[in-house]
Design an enzyme around this catalytic site. Structure first.
Site, PDB file in Angstrom:
ATOM      1  N   HIS A   1       0.679  -1.285   0.208  1.00  0.00           N
ATOM      2  CA  HIS A   1      -0.065  -0.150  -0.033  1.00  0.00           C
ATOM      3  C   HIS A   1       0.773   1.224   0.170  1.00  0.00           C
ATOM      4  O   HIS A   1       0.492   2.195   0.736  1.00  0.00           O
ATOM      5  CB  HIS A   1      -0.800   0.058   1.257  1.00  0.00           C
TER       6      HIS A   1
ATOM      7  N   ASN B   1     -10.087  -2.754   2.697  1.00  0.00           N
ATOM      8  CA  ASN B   1      -9.855  -2.834   1.336  1.00  0.00           C
ATOM      9  C   ASN B   1     -11.188  -2.660   0.675  1.00  0.00           C
ATOM     10  O   ASN B   1     -12.092  -2.664   1.237  1.00  0.00           O
ATOM     11  CB  ASN B   1      -9.372  -4.180   0.774  1.00  0.00           C
TER      12      ASN B   1
END
Ligand code: HEM
Length: 505
Positions: A60, A133
């Site tokens: 990420h 997510n």
């Protein structure tokens, strides 16, 4: 205590505050001689520059974020005693960071990849982080597989290139990932921008109450702008045309007071319901079908402020699934349990042991003088307060702050190999049928898989066809046809072909 450093000093200084009269030339010996080591301004400037980069997030790494507030719209006090959810109309400041997963810090925003969606609620009883997510499930269900999963999606150690073979090799060898693959390779894998995507806790957590009652829950954040996606070709176009598409879209929208918002829902199951539920609630590759466990509205989250400084407020923000508040507890989901360790560990490495003191991470109220000293202690280090729990200055313990005495686990220590079974293909099959009801979506899925899978070696391709056949026989057959056609006749990019020809001539 010295006065805070002013943001716009009236004159140029070195880092020690000394005025510098000519900061555009170095001190030298004569007109053309070597530079002098005594030039603190030069050394100070270069030494700081040399240390400007901190490790990017191991996953990420590319992201952007904003700030706003969460407001409770519905009464949920029957399921949780969380203070920030205790009253309709109660508002809590929040910070948010959106991200892609596999790419580096400068990578393109519209890659086919899950999107991260992490929220920090600055509540009166500590920071609550929901680190989600945009897909309601995940590839694997045991944290021990996470480093390997991620390595298979990052760059090849020899070529330093992204590698279709390693991606599909991992997936076809760990077929519990089929459900996530069905999400990711449909157009859901390329959301139109951060503002148009939903987010899911995916894991099961627990809501607890001070009276000792509790239930299992999952959280959902649904975009009020509605979920919108890109086709693979649209995403690839933006990949080249504007790699920072999502970053720019979010910043511009907020800048123009076009504030994005999401509605927060929960699904809850009592311990008895969970026991008799068809799906293992500790398996993050499974959803709880809404028809069986309806969504219950909780509140609304609105983003209304851009960061003033990206590094200070977004790069240094530290989210962790272990940052929970009274009224919300983790479940025994083994992936979640691994995550409870990993994030703060990564942040101690990335930001230093005192990362919770950084302004963007600092809780509204905190008293932990037993966590002392260390590099960059910036909170005054608790002045003269005792560094141990002193009987002379006792600290109050808040009752019922943690309610952990719910579940009783009995069993031998063991490694539980949780291999994929036919059961793991039921929900992916259901999703395949859902895509069939949306015009063009099954065809897009086939195309999205084939363009990528055709880059993998034959053995891996074959094993992957087998995995898709377990989802749906027809799907497996069509993916095989479409992929092998591309292997035999690879698509040519005229511009790339032209460049290669120019180099050969
Ligand atoms: C065992 C499995 C997992 C492990 C070990 C893991 C580990 C990590 C680590 C180490 C980071 C970087 C943290 C930092 O440096 O700030 C991270 C970031 C992140 N992870 Fe995971 N992760 C796992 C699974 C998941 C799952 C299942 C989700 C979503 C449901 C998720 C969502 C995120 C998000 C959104 C971020 C970025 C947070 C930010 O914006 O700073 N991860 N993960």
């Amino acid at each position: 205590m010295a006065a805070a450093t002013t943001q716009s000093p009236p004159y140029y200084t070195a880092s020690n505050g000394r005025p510098v009269s000519n900061p555009v030339s170095s001190q030298r010996l004569g007109r053309n001689g070597p530079v002098l080591l005594q030039d603190f301004h030069l050394i100070d400037l270069l030494a700081h520059f040399d240390r400007e980069r901190i490790p990017e997030r191991v996953v990420h790494a590319k992201g952007s974020g904003a700030f706003g507030e969460f407001e409770v719209t519905d009464d949920v006090t029957d399921v949780t005693s969380a203070d920030f959810l205790s009253q309709i109309g109660k508002k809590t400041p929040i910070a948010i960071r959106f991200s892609t997963v596999g790419g580096e810090k400068g990578s393109a925003d519209t890659a086919r990849d899950p999107r991260g969606f992490a929220i920090k609620f600055y509540t009166e009883e500590g920071n609550f982080d929901m680190v989600m997510n945009d897909t309601p499930v995940f590839f694997i269900r045991d944290g021990v597989k996470f480093p390997t999963l991620i390595h298979s999606q990052k760059r090849n150690p020899q070529t330093n290139l992204k590698d279709a073979t390693s991606f599909w090799d991992f997936i076809s060898g760990n077929q519990e990932s089929a459900h996530q693959i069905m999400q990711l390779f449909s157009d859901r894998g390329t959301p139109a921008s951060w503002r148009y995507m939903n987010a899911y806790s995916a894991h099961t957590f627990k809501f607890t109450k001070t009276d000792g009652t509790w239930c299992y829950m999952k959280l959902h954040f649904l975009a009020d702008l509605k979920f919108k996606t890109l086709t693979n070709d649209e995403a690839m176009h933006l990949y080249k045309a504007n790699p920072d598409w999502n970053t720019q879209d979010l910043f511009n929208a907020i800048d123009k007071s076009n504030y994005p918002s999401w509605t927060m829902y929960c699904q809850t199951l009592t311990p008895e319901q969970a026991q008799n539920f068809r799906w293992n609630i500790f398996d993050v590759t499974k959803v709880w079908p809404h028809s069986e466990v309806p969504l219950r509205c909780m509140g609304k989250m609105t983003l209304n402020r851009n960061p003033q400084n990206y590094f200070a407020e977004i790069e240094q923000i530290a989210f962790a699934p272990s940052h929970l508040v009274p009224g919300i507890e983790p479940s025994a989901d083994p992936m979640l349990q691994a995550r409870l360790f990993s994030y703060a560990d990564s942040q101690r490495h990335r930001l230093g042991v005192n990362y919770q003191q950084l302004p963007v991470n600092k809780p509204l109220h905190v008293y932990a003088p037993w966590q002392r000293d260390g590099p960059s202690a910036i909170n005054g280090n608790y002045g003269p307060a005792p560094n141990y729990q002193s009987s002379l200055q006792p600290v109050e313990y808040k009752p019922a702050a943690e309610l952990i005495e719910h579940e009783e686990w009995v069993g031998k220590a063991m490694r539980n190999i949780w291999e994929a079974t036919d059961e793991d293909f039921v929900q992916p099959g259901m999703l395949w049928k859902v895509l069939g009801k949306q015009p063009g979506q099954q065809d897009n899925f086939m195309y999205n898989v084939a363009v990528f899978l055709s880059g993998a070696v034959e053995d891996v391709r074959k094993r992957t066809y087998g995995m898709f056949r377990r989802v749906d026989e027809e799907l497996g057959r069509r993916i095989e046809e479409e992929t092998e056609r591309r292997v035999e006749e690879p698509e040519k990019d005229e511009i790339v072909e032209g460049i290669l020809k120019k180099l050969e001539d």
